[in-house]
Write a protein that holds these residues in place. Structure first.
Motif, PDB file in Angstrom:
ATOM      1  N   SER A   1       0.821  -1.213   0.000  1.00  0.00           N
ATOM      2  CA  SER A   1       0.000   0.000   0.000  1.00  0.00           C
ATOM      3  C   SER A   1       0.854   1.262   0.000  1.00  0.00           C
ATOM      4  O   SER A   1       0.594   2.203  -0.763  1.00  0.00           O
ATOM      5  CB  SER A   1      -0.939  -0.009   1.205  1.00  0.00           C
ATOM      6  OG  SER A   1      -0.203   0.134   2.410  1.00  0.00           O
ATOM      7  N   VAL A   2       1.888   1.308   0.841  1.00  0.00           N
ATOM      8  CA  VAL A   2       2.722   2.512   0.867  1.00  0.00           C
ATOM      9  C   VAL A   2       3.579   2.597  -0.385  1.00  0.00           C
ATOM     10  O   VAL A   2       3.868   3.693  -0.886  1.00  0.00           O
ATOM     11  CB  VAL A   2       3.588   2.528   2.151  1.00  0.00           C
ATOM     12  CG1 VAL A   2       4.631   1.427   2.146  1.00  0.00           C
ATOM     13  CG2 VAL A   2       4.254   3.885   2.325  1.00  0.00           C
TER      14      VAL A   2
ATOM     15  N   ALA B   1       2.597   1.621  -3.377  1.00  0.00           N
ATOM     16  CA  ALA B   1       1.688   2.130  -4.407  1.00  0.00           C
ATOM     17  C   ALA B   1       1.419   3.619  -4.225  1.00  0.00           C
ATOM     18  O   ALA B   1       1.411   4.389  -5.192  1.00  0.00           O
ATOM     19  CB  ALA B   1       0.385   1.342  -4.374  1.00  0.00           C
ATOM     20  N   ARG B   2       1.221   4.039  -2.992  1.00  0.00           N
ATOM     21  CA  ARG B   2       0.960   5.470  -2.773  1.00  0.00           C
ATOM     22  C   ARG B   2       2.184   6.303  -3.139  1.00  0.00           C
ATOM     23  O   ARG B   2       2.054   7.381  -3.727  1.00  0.00           O
ATOM     24  CB  ARG B   2       0.565   5.709  -1.327  1.00  0.00           C
ATOM     25  CG  ARG B   2       0.304   7.187  -1.026  1.00  0.00           C
ATOM     26  CD  ARG B   2      -0.478   7.404   0.222  1.00  0.00           C
ATOM     27  NE  ARG B   2      -0.574   8.805   0.568  1.00  0.00           N
ATOM     28  CZ  ARG B   2      -1.447   9.654   0.038  1.00  0.00           C
ATOM     29  NH1 ARG B   2      -2.320   9.216  -0.858  1.00  0.00           N
ATOM     30  NH2 ARG B   2      -1.474  10.920   0.398  1.00  0.00           N
ATOM     31  N   SER B   3       3.366   5.826  -2.785  1.00  0.00           N
ATOM     32  CA  SER B   3       4.573   6.554  -3.156  1.00  0.00           C
ATOM     33  C   SER B   3       4.684   6.689  -4.669  1.00  0.00           C
ATOM     34  O   SER B   3       5.105   7.735  -5.187  1.00  0.00           O
ATOM     35  CB  SER B   3       5.798   5.829  -2.596  1.00  0.00           C
ATOM     36  OG  SER B   3       6.993   6.420  -3.044  1.00  0.00           O
ATOM     37  N   HIS B   4       4.300   5.647  -5.384  1.00  0.00           N
ATOM     38  CA  HIS B   4       4.393   5.675  -6.842  1.00  0.00           C
ATOM     39  C   HIS B   4       3.394   6.655  -7.455  1.00  0.00           C
ATOM     40  O   HIS B   4       3.720   7.365  -8.418  1.00  0.00           O
ATOM     41  CB  HIS B   4       4.162   4.270  -7.394  1.00  0.00           C
ATOM     42  CG  HIS B   4       4.140   4.201  -8.888  1.00  0.00           C
ATOM     43  ND1 HIS B   4       5.279   4.282  -9.669  1.00  0.00           N
ATOM     44  CD2 HIS B   4       3.094   4.077  -9.765  1.00  0.00           C
ATOM     45  CE1 HIS B   4       4.952   4.205 -10.937  1.00  0.00           C
ATOM     46  NE2 HIS B   4       3.632   4.075 -11.028  1.00  0.00           N
ATOM     47  N   PHE B   5       2.195   6.707  -6.906  1.00  0.00           N
ATOM     48  CA  PHE B   5       1.141   7.499  -7.541  1.00  0.00           C
ATOM     49  C   PHE B   5       1.136   8.959  -7.113  1.00  0.00           C
ATOM     50  O   PHE B   5       0.763   9.824  -7.904  1.00  0.00           O
ATOM     51  CB  PHE B   5      -0.228   6.868  -7.254  1.00  0.00           C
ATOM     52  CG  PHE B   5      -0.476   5.592  -8.009  1.00  0.00           C
ATOM     53  CD1 PHE B   5      -0.592   5.593  -9.387  1.00  0.00           C
ATOM     54  CD2 PHE B   5      -0.569   4.380  -7.345  1.00  0.00           C
ATOM     55  CE1 PHE B   5      -0.815   4.421 -10.089  1.00  0.00           C
ATOM     56  CE2 PHE B   5      -0.791   3.203  -8.031  1.00  0.00           C
ATOM     57  CZ  PHE B   5      -0.908   3.219  -9.408  1.00  0.00           C
ATOM     58  N   VAL B   6       1.518   9.273  -5.874  1.00  0.00           N
ATOM     59  CA  VAL B   6       1.441  10.662  -5.415  1.00  0.00           C
ATOM     60  C   VAL B   6       2.798  11.339  -5.363  1.00  0.00           C
ATOM     61  O   VAL B   6       2.872  12.574  -5.306  1.00  0.00           O
ATOM     62  CB  VAL B   6       0.774  10.764  -4.026  1.00  0.00           C
ATOM     63  CG1 VAL B   6      -0.551  10.054  -4.013  1.00  0.00           C
ATOM     64  CG2 VAL B   6       1.683  10.229  -2.923  1.00  0.00           C
TER      65      VAL B   6
ATOM     66  N   PHE C   1       5.420  12.969  -0.471  1.00  0.00           N
ATOM     67  CA  PHE C   1       4.067  12.459  -0.300  1.00  0.00           C
ATOM     68  C   PHE C   1       3.013  13.563  -0.392  1.00  0.00           C
ATOM     69  O   PHE C   1       1.829  13.261  -0.545  1.00  0.00           O
ATOM     70  CB  PHE C   1       3.950  11.731   1.033  1.00  0.00           C
ATOM     71  CG  PHE C   1       4.568  10.356   1.023  1.00  0.00           C
ATOM     72  CD1 PHE C   1       3.937   9.302   0.395  1.00  0.00           C
ATOM     73  CD2 PHE C   1       5.793  10.126   1.614  1.00  0.00           C
ATOM     74  CE1 PHE C   1       4.504   8.043   0.359  1.00  0.00           C
ATOM     75  CE2 PHE C   1       6.374   8.870   1.597  1.00  0.00           C
ATOM     76  CZ  PHE C   1       5.731   7.822   0.963  1.00  0.00           C
TER      77      PHE C   1
ATOM     78  N   LEU D   1      -5.634   5.268   4.016  1.00  0.00           N
ATOM     79  CA  LEU D   1      -5.701   6.534   3.300  1.00  0.00           C
ATOM     80  C   LEU D   1      -4.346   7.217   3.202  1.00  0.00           C
ATOM     81  O   LEU D   1      -3.997   7.777   2.159  1.00  0.00           O
ATOM     82  CB  LEU D   1      -6.706   7.464   3.990  1.00  0.00           C
ATOM     83  CG  LEU D   1      -8.165   7.006   3.986  1.00  0.00           C
ATOM     84  CD1 LEU D   1      -9.019   7.940   4.833  1.00  0.00           C
ATOM     85  CD2 LEU D   1      -8.703   6.936   2.570  1.00  0.00           C
ATOM     86  N   TRP D   2      -3.585   7.212   4.288  1.00  0.00           N
ATOM     87  CA  TRP D   2      -2.287   7.883   4.337  1.00  0.00           C
ATOM     88  C   TRP D   2      -1.256   6.948   4.965  1.00  0.00           C
ATOM     89  O   TRP D   2      -0.840   7.143   6.113  1.00  0.00           O
ATOM     90  CB  TRP D   2      -2.376   9.170   5.150  1.00  0.00           C
ATOM     91  CG  TRP D   2      -3.392  10.126   4.640  1.00  0.00           C
ATOM     92  CD1 TRP D   2      -3.287  10.948   3.571  1.00  0.00           C
ATOM     93  CD2 TRP D   2      -4.691  10.377   5.207  1.00  0.00           C
ATOM     94  NE1 TRP D   2      -4.426  11.691   3.413  1.00  0.00           N
ATOM     95  CE2 TRP D   2      -5.309  11.358   4.412  1.00  0.00           C
ATOM     96  CE3 TRP D   2      -5.384   9.861   6.314  1.00  0.00           C
ATOM     97  CZ2 TRP D   2      -6.581  11.825   4.694  1.00  0.00           C
ATOM     98  CZ3 TRP D   2      -6.647  10.330   6.579  1.00  0.00           C
ATOM     99  CH2 TRP D   2      -7.239  11.306   5.784  1.00  0.00           C
TER     100      TRP D   2
ATOM    101  N   GLU E   1       1.833   6.779   4.640  1.00  0.00           N
ATOM    102  CA  GLU E   1       3.079   7.446   5.013  1.00  0.00           C
ATOM    103  C   GLU E   1       3.016   8.068   6.399  1.00  0.00           C
ATOM    104  O   GLU E   1       4.058   8.389   6.993  1.00  0.00           O
ATOM    105  CB  GLU E   1       3.430   8.527   3.990  1.00  0.00           C
ATOM    106  CG  GLU E   1       2.544   9.758   4.002  1.00  0.00           C
ATOM    107  CD  GLU E   1       1.269   9.598   3.187  1.00  0.00           C
ATOM    108  OE1 GLU E   1       0.564  10.598   2.995  1.00  0.00           O
ATOM    109  OE2 GLU E   1       0.985   8.469   2.741  1.00  0.00           O
TER     110      GLU E   1
END
Length: 744
Positions: A118-119, A121-126, A218, A389-390, A392
């Motif tokens: 999850s983290v 993927a979030r790092s990649h997208f945001v 982030f 949701l977050w 990070e």
């Protein structure tokens, strides 16, 4: 009997040891079954609750992603977790029972892998790659947010614009000094143009320092900078967002009603606008253990929701027709939820505020359903929602402190002695009040003890009198300051708010005075050098073990916590601190108990980083005044005795040209050379050469001469997106280790 005899005659004689061979697998299976049953019984008796441990596993996967250096490691972790889960599933396939073992062996590894994914993927997208290099450019962009900071005599703008010299859409954060221009007429949605100096988000200045580059990654910020001229509005765009303009109007109105220092704290409580808080007051609040009062968190959201819930419940109960036909707690919970969500949106809906609002809404839901409002399961659900949701946020102090404080409260309230202490009994009102006061003090001590390792790890300092200060500060804030500010805002609609503002002003002045008095007490602040990640992990692991188990087994959590405390107590501060650009060098002198710096800086950021990482207090001293230092306009030569030997250091001070032959001869006579310039290859010290060429790959350095050990920022950053930037930087360890191995 005849049948048995006939059967014995028919069967062939058993071989010697045949019975043992026949029953061997059965005995092994029985022993395995007994072992599994024992483990299952232990998990059940120790209070193994599924949801909290799944939340811990998810958070552990996120934390491991930050700790591991490269995508290959992250992928290997996820594959290993999947293999471990499959192995447990195969091993327990023939055993239909053991639900605890199935959860811990099959589900937990999968949840760890999910947290890591999850983290990632979030790092990649945001995540937004920073700009290639600092520079000056004319920006044309859409205003996304405006934040006034009167205490710093500036405003802060967040813009959506184009990268200078490129077509990439980026988000930048610009500081606009009041001396350059005012942000009064600016709001989100406008298109503005102005010249600004831009630079990539700054990585940690030193190992263990604040990592703004990670925060900016982030948040999607590709650059930060300073405006060189007042912004010119190119397009008005649409109307200003209602919530943003309302928040700014409320903050401005509060500043008109109260004195400057009081207005900053009042605005922070009402709208989350901390830009008006004076730096000295903010530092005093941190040292006194009251910093949580300045950021909108669980205390403020709970106070608003609790007040609305209580008042609405009492008022609705005055209507008999409604009270007889409707469950008033459900209606009151609805009003409280509406107030909590509105307060969260008004204060900017920052991550800590949203996290607190989610937790408070879950408590309201539990109250409406008649369930236990404060439980580990409720805390786990709130943590899961925030991490989804977050993710990070797990690496930040706000998330860690918030959930650690609530976990400490739940663990304390569930302890047998505390329950017995709070058991209702026949006693006077005064005795009951003293009992509750004692519990408040005990709760404060437990929370401070739980939060101290987190504060020391992130900020390298922690207040130790916070439990006493909060006994006065929390009731003063929730029962006097916040209600009086709210009453003042409401009464000002009919121009009758002066009495409420008088009360608010005096109460805030009292809170501020309390913070300064507590912070100035001897021993009020504990300062340590940068804490190692191993010690912090031991503290966190011990705290989670102690908080999530029940019964005597929870006391085993003290072992890792004590070991972490030993590691912190025996840790040695580094002898040398070198910033990532090589300009700022700090030398810790144990003999003089002082920090000496190569170049005195006017920047509070530079000074605070050097002092905090060194674990010192006070103001650094110029290196020229170090006993034994031989300094001229261009260089400083120093001899330090560390690790039963003398170390010769050469530090450059200017950027003037130095003859290469003379420089090479000087390098040969010393063990360590430190410079903010590119040194020629002919400069070959006996141990290590730290110049711009090395620092652009390693970042800031911390050097322990006694053990000939070098730590760098790159060691902890690996190949995460915020560290690589425009170029694929390589980890520093091989180069540093090769140099370090040459130490005599």
């Amino acid at each position: 009997m005849a049948t048995r005899a006939a059967r014995r005659d028919i069967l062939p004689p058993a071989a010697p040891g045949g019975a043992a061979l026949q029953h061997g697998p059965w005995n092994s299976a029985r022993r395995l079954s007994r072992g599994l049953a024992a483990v299952e019984r232990f998990l059940g008796d120790a209070g193994f609750d599924r949801m909290p441990w799944l939340a811990v596993a998810f958070g552990a996967g996120i934390a491991v992603w930050f700790a591991l250096p490269a995508p290959g490691y992250w992928l290997a972790l996820m594959v290993a977790c999947g293999g471990l889960s499959a192995g447990f599933a195969a091993a327990l396939g023939s055993y239909g029972r053991y639900p605890y073992l199935r959860l811990s062996g099959i589900v937990v590894p999968l949840v760890v892998a999910a947290g890591c994914g999850s983290v990632w993927a979030r790092s990649h997208f945001v995540g937004a790659a920073p700009i290639a290099a600092p520079g000056v450019a004319t920006l044309t962009g859409t205003v996304l947010a405006v934040e006034t900071q009167p205490a710093q005599a500036r405003s802060r703008l967040v813009l959506a614009t184009r990268e200078p010299g490129g077509e990439r859409a980026i988000r930048v954060r610009i500081n606009l000094a009041d001396a350059i221009g005012s942000a009064d007429g600016l709001h989100a949605g406008q298109v503005v143009r102005f010249r600004a100096r831009l630079m990539p988000p700054a990585p940690p200045m030193l190992p263990g320092a604040y990592n703004f580059a990670r925060t900016a990654w982030f948040k999607g910020l590709a650059a930060t900078g300073t405006a060189l001229e007042a912004p010119k509005i190119v397009d008005e765009g649409g109307a200003a967002p209602w919530l943003g303009s309302a928040s700014r109007r409320i903050s401005s109105h509060i500043r008109e009603q109260l004195e400057h220092r009081q207005a900053g704290i009042a605005a922070a409580l009402a709208t989350g606008d901390v830009g008006g808080i004076v730096g000295a007051d903010a530092q005093a609040m941190r040292d006194a253990g009251l910093a949580h009062l300045l950021s909108i968190s669980g205390l403020h959201v709970s106070a608003v929701i609790g007040a609305v819930y209580f008042v609405s419940l009492r008022l609705l109960a005055l209507w008999p027709w409604l009270a007889l036909r409707v469950r008033l707690p459900v209606v009151g919970a609805g009003f409280g939820a509406f107030a909590g969500v509105g307060y969260t949106l008004l204060t900017g809906a920052q991550v800590p505020t949203v996290r607190s609002c989610i937790g408070a809404l879950l408590v309201l839901m539990a109250l409406a359903l008649g369930r236990e409002p404060l439980s580990l399961r409720m805390l786990a659900v709130a943590a899961f929602l925030v991490m989804l949701l977050w993710p990070e946020a797990v690496a930040g102090p706000s998330f860690q402190m918030s959930f650690a404080a609530v976990l400490a409260i739940i663990a304390l309230s569930g302890a047998g002695p505390v329950r017995r202490f709070l058991t209702p009994r026949e006693e006077g009102l005064g005795v009951r009040a003293l009992r509750h006061l004692a519990l408040v003090l005990l709760t404060g001590f437990v929370i401070e003890f739980a939060l101290m390792p987190i504060g020391l790890y992130h900020f390298h300092r922690a207040g130790i009198y916070g439990a006493f200060a909060n006994v006065v500060a929390i009731p003063l804030t929730t029962l006097v300051i916040m209600p009086s500010v709210l009453c003042g805002l409401l009464l000002d609609l009919v121009s009758m708010g002066a009495p409420a503002w008088w009360i608010a002003g005096h109460a805030i002045a009292g809170l501020n005075g309390l913070a300064h008095w507590v912070a100035s007490r001897p021993g009020a602040v504990t300062v340590i050098p940068a804490m190692a990640g191993t010690a912090f992990a031991l503290f966190i692991g011990g705290g989670l073990w102690f908080g999530l188990w029940s019964g005597k087994v929870r006391w085993f959590g003290l072992a890792p916590a004590v070991l972490g405390a030993v590691l912190v107590a025996t840790a040695r501060p580094p002898d040398l601190l070198i910033s990532g650009d090589g300009r700022h060098v700090g030398l810790l002198s144990k003999e003089a108990d002082a920090l000496f710096v190569l170049r005195p800086s006017r920047s509070d950021f530079v000074r605070d980083n050097l002092v905090e990482i060194a674990g010192m207090s006070g103001t650094p001293t110029s290196l020229v005044s170090l006993p034994g230092a031989d300094c001229n306009r261009d260089t400083c030569v120093i001899t330090l005795t560390r690790g039963e030997r003398d170390w010769q250091l050469l530090l450059t001070r200017s950027r003037d040209a130095v003859p290469e032959r003379a420089l090479a001869a000087a390098c040969e006579r010393v063990d360590l050379v430190i410079s903010d310039r590119w040194l020629p290859r002919s400069c070959r010290p006996r141990w290590l050469k730290v110049d711009r060429r090395l620092l652009q790959h390693t970042g800031g350095l911390a050097i322990d001469l006694a053990n000939a050990r070098v730590s760098s920022v790159a060691d902890s950053e690996g190949r995460h997106g915020w560290w690589r930037g425009a170029e694929d930087r390589q980890p520093s360890r091989p180069a540093v280790s090769a140099s370090a191995s040459a130490a005599p």
